[in-house]
Design a protein around this motif. Structure first.
Motif, short mmCIF file in Angstrom:
data_model
loop_
_atom_site.label_atom_id
_atom_site.label_comp_id
_atom_site.label_asym_id
_atom_site.label_seq_id
_atom_site.Cartn_x
_atom_site.Cartn_y
_atom_site.Cartn_z
N ARG A 337 65.87 72.36 20.13
CA ARG A 337 65.66 71.23 19.22
C ARG A 337 64.93 70.09 19.91
NH1 ARG A 337 70.68 73.04 17.35
NH2 ARG A 337 71.84 71.66 18.73
N PHE A 338 65.22 69.90 21.20
CA PHE A 338 64.51 68.85 21.94
C PHE A 338 63.00 69.11 21.93
CE2 PHE A 338 68.41 68.55 25.00
CZ PHE A 338 69.18 68.03 23.98
N ILE A 339 62.63 70.36 22.18
CA ILE A 339 61.22 70.71 22.22
C ILE A 339 60.57 70.54 20.85
CG2 ILE A 339 59.60 72.61 22.61
CD1 ILE A 339 61.63 73.68 24.71
N SER A 340 61.26 71.00 19.81
CA SER A 340 60.70 70.88 18.46
C SER A 340 60.54 69.42 18.05
CB SER A 340 61.58 71.61 17.45
OG SER A 340 62.83 70.93 17.28
N GLY A 341 61.35 68.53 18.62
CA GLY A 341 61.26 67.11 18.30
C GLY A 341 60.17 66.38 19.06
N GLY A 342 59.46 67.06 19.96
CA GLY A 342 58.39 66.42 20.70
C GLY A 342 58.84 65.72 21.96
N TYR A 343 60.01 66.06 22.48
CA TYR A 343 60.51 65.43 23.71
C TYR A 343 60.07 66.26 24.91
CZ TYR A 343 63.27 62.49 20.66
OH TYR A 343 63.65 61.60 19.69
N THR A 344 59.46 65.60 25.87
CA THR A 344 58.92 66.29 27.03
C THR A 344 59.62 65.91 28.33
OG1 THR A 344 57.23 64.56 27.28
CG2 THR A 344 56.64 66.53 26.00
N ASP A 345 60.36 64.80 28.34
CA ASP A 345 60.99 64.33 29.56
C ASP A 345 62.39 63.82 29.23
OD1 ASP A 345 60.73 63.76 32.43
OD2 ASP A 345 60.90 61.66 31.84
N ILE A 346 63.34 64.12 30.09
CA ILE A 346 64.70 63.63 29.88
C ILE A 346 65.22 63.00 31.16
CG2 ILE A 346 65.64 65.96 30.33
CD1 ILE A 346 68.07 65.17 28.62
N GLU A 347 65.79 61.81 31.02
CA GLU A 347 66.56 61.21 32.09
C GLU A 347 68.01 61.12 31.61
OE1 GLU A 347 65.21 57.58 33.81
OE2 GLU A 347 63.22 58.37 34.30
N MET A 348 68.92 61.38 32.53
CA MET A 348 70.33 61.32 32.20
C MET A 348 70.93 59.96 32.55
SD MET A 348 69.60 64.58 32.08
CE MET A 348 69.56 65.42 33.66
N ASN A 349 71.88 59.52 31.75
CA ASN A 349 72.63 58.32 32.09
C ASN A 349 73.20 58.49 33.49
OD1 ASN A 349 73.59 55.79 31.59
ND2 ASN A 349 75.16 56.39 30.15
N TRP A 350 73.31 57.39 34.22
CA TRP A 350 73.65 57.50 35.64
C TRP A 350 74.98 58.22 35.87
CZ3 TRP A 350 78.11 55.32 37.56
CH2 TRP A 350 78.67 54.23 36.89
N ILE A 351 75.02 58.93 37.00
CA ILE A 351 76.22 59.65 37.45
C ILE A 351 76.61 59.09 38.80
CG2 ILE A 351 77.21 61.90 38.02
CD1 ILE A 351 74.97 63.14 36.29
N GLY A 352 77.86 58.69 38.96
CA GLY A 352 78.31 58.12 40.21
C GLY A 352 78.52 59.19 41.27
N ASP A 353 78.35 58.80 42.54
CA ASP A 353 78.60 59.77 43.61
C ASP A 353 80.07 60.11 43.75
OD1 ASP A 353 79.63 57.49 44.82
OD2 ASP A 353 78.16 57.42 46.44
N PHE A 354 80.91 59.42 42.97
CA PHE A 354 82.33 59.76 42.93
C PHE A 354 82.61 60.95 42.00
CE2 PHE A 354 81.42 56.21 39.99
CZ PHE A 354 81.72 56.81 38.78
#
Length: 393
Positions: A337-354
């Motif tokens: 669905r991401f591809i069909s929607g025209g999305y080519t790049d994803i960044e994730m909300n930050w993840i702590g080193d914990f």
């Protein structure tokens, strides 16, 4: 350079406080500033529930010519402090902005430290927000060449030195990971998806804006089971989930709201948004009537692009289904669905080193660290041993 510090106690000071980041960083091509409206909410007792049991104060730093060149806020919530760490009551320092001058930084840090110490605090974390960790949290220490995601600050490299030279130590690092949407996933993802698709108890679907009540209930159910028991994360009640869906509805893209169900019970989600800073950078600082018109126009234009960026907001699997491979199956199903929607790049909300398990999961889908923020802690007793944020087991 001589400086004077002034509490934000008038409309003029309020405007100065809001204008500082643009004055300091507006010439950098990567800089995208936050909306004034969203900063104002943090300090509005009618809109920030933390102010019902806490305190917040702001200052602006003026140079010899009376120009606002720095700012900082300090805040504490006694109820949260006592529960979180009764042996080390810790306040917050946030919305820090300063020129590349340790004298200016010291003015701001000293003032926040003194205010918190006078209220019984023994440490301060910063730069953080007076609210949840989902926005305005941490100092950028790597990845300066990238634009910030919605809800995160862009800082110049010298901020790290200002914090660390003063005596702040890294409490935890925050990693923003990214990957091209078209990155091919390991064959095991397809195997796991096929396994769950062959089991009639399971189905993969997406949230519908036309049914906000179901969307809120499904989100609430998975969130509380998957995240509500983690340190630093508050469980959510259903009314809060409804309010969140109501608030976010104008910017939701249904194709980015992936859910997995078992016997019609929501058991996993991977929820994302169009990366809103790619829209807001064309809107300006204020979401007033004119700003809303500009936003709607820019949102329409962005929606028609075939090279869009998305922001992964939250991912979770209820405990009973963790370790089954359901997360991999959900990600692969959603990718289509991401591809069909025209999305080519994803960044994730930050993840702590914990949270090393989440970092492993992120690496398993081919994502790499693009930006790093740091949450610092400063102990008022300089002889007290410093401890990093505990690891989630």
């Amino acid at each position: 350079m001589s400086y004077t510090l002034h509490e934000v106690d008038s409309l003029a000071r309020h405007r100065q406080f809001l204008a500082v980041p643009q004055r300091l960083h507006g010439h950098h091509p990567q800089y995208i500033g936050p909306l004034d409206n969203e900063i104002e909410v943090v300090f509005d007792p009618r809109k920030n529930p933390n102010l019902a049991t806490g305190e917040a104060i702001r200052w602006v730093l003026l140079d010899a010519e009376g120009i606002a060149v720095g700012r900082v806020a300090a805040f504490l919530n006694r109820e949260a402090v006592d529960v979180k760490n009764p042996d080390l009551p810790t306040g917050g320092l946030g919305f820090f902005e300063a020129p590349n001058d340790p004298v200016a930084a010291r003015h701001l840090f000293d003032t926040g430290r003194a205010w918190l110490a006078a209220r019984g605090m023994q440490a301060m974390d910063g730069p953080i927000n007076f609210g949840e960790r989902d926005r305005f949290w941490g100092a950028l220490i790597d990845g300066f060449e990238w634009e910030p995601n919605y809800g995160m600050f862009w800082h110049p490299p010298y901020y790290q030195q200002l914090f660390e030279d003063y005596g702040f130590q890294v409490y935890f690092r925050q990693y923003t990971c990214a990957r091209p949407v078209l990155t091919e996933l390991h064959p095991s993802f397809a195997q796991r998806l096929a396994k769950f698709e062959a089991d009639p108890r399971y189905r993969f679907d997406y949230g519908r804006k036309a049914n906000p009540e179901k969307l809120a209930q499904d989100f609430h159910h998975v969130y509380n089971l998957a995240w509500g028991r983690h340190a630093g994360v508050k469980p959510m009640n259903l009314d809060q989930a409804r309010a969140l869906v109501r608030e976010m509805k104008p910017v939701l893209d249904e194709r980015l709201l992936a859910f997995a169900y078992c016997d019609d019970e929501p058991v996993a989600f991977f929820l994302s948004l169009p990366e809103l800073n790619q829209i807001f950078k064309h809107v300006g600082r204020r979401l007033d009537l004119l700003g809303k018109v500009r936003f709607l126009w820019q949102q329409w234009r962005y929606g028609r692009r075939r090279d869009k960026k998305m922001l992964g907001i939250i991912y979770g699997v209820v405990p009973a289904h963790q370790g089954t491979g359901l997360d991999s199956a959900l990600i692969l199903d959603a990718q289509k669905r991401f591809i069909s929607g025209g999305y080519t790049d994803i960044e994730m909300n930050w993840i702590g080193d914990f949270n090393p398990r989440m970092l492993v999961t992120t690496r398993s889908i081919g994502a790499k660290v693009r930006k790093t923020h740091a949450t610092y802690r400063f102990l008022f007793d300089r002889d007290r041993p410093f401890e990093r944020s505990p690891i989630i087991r």
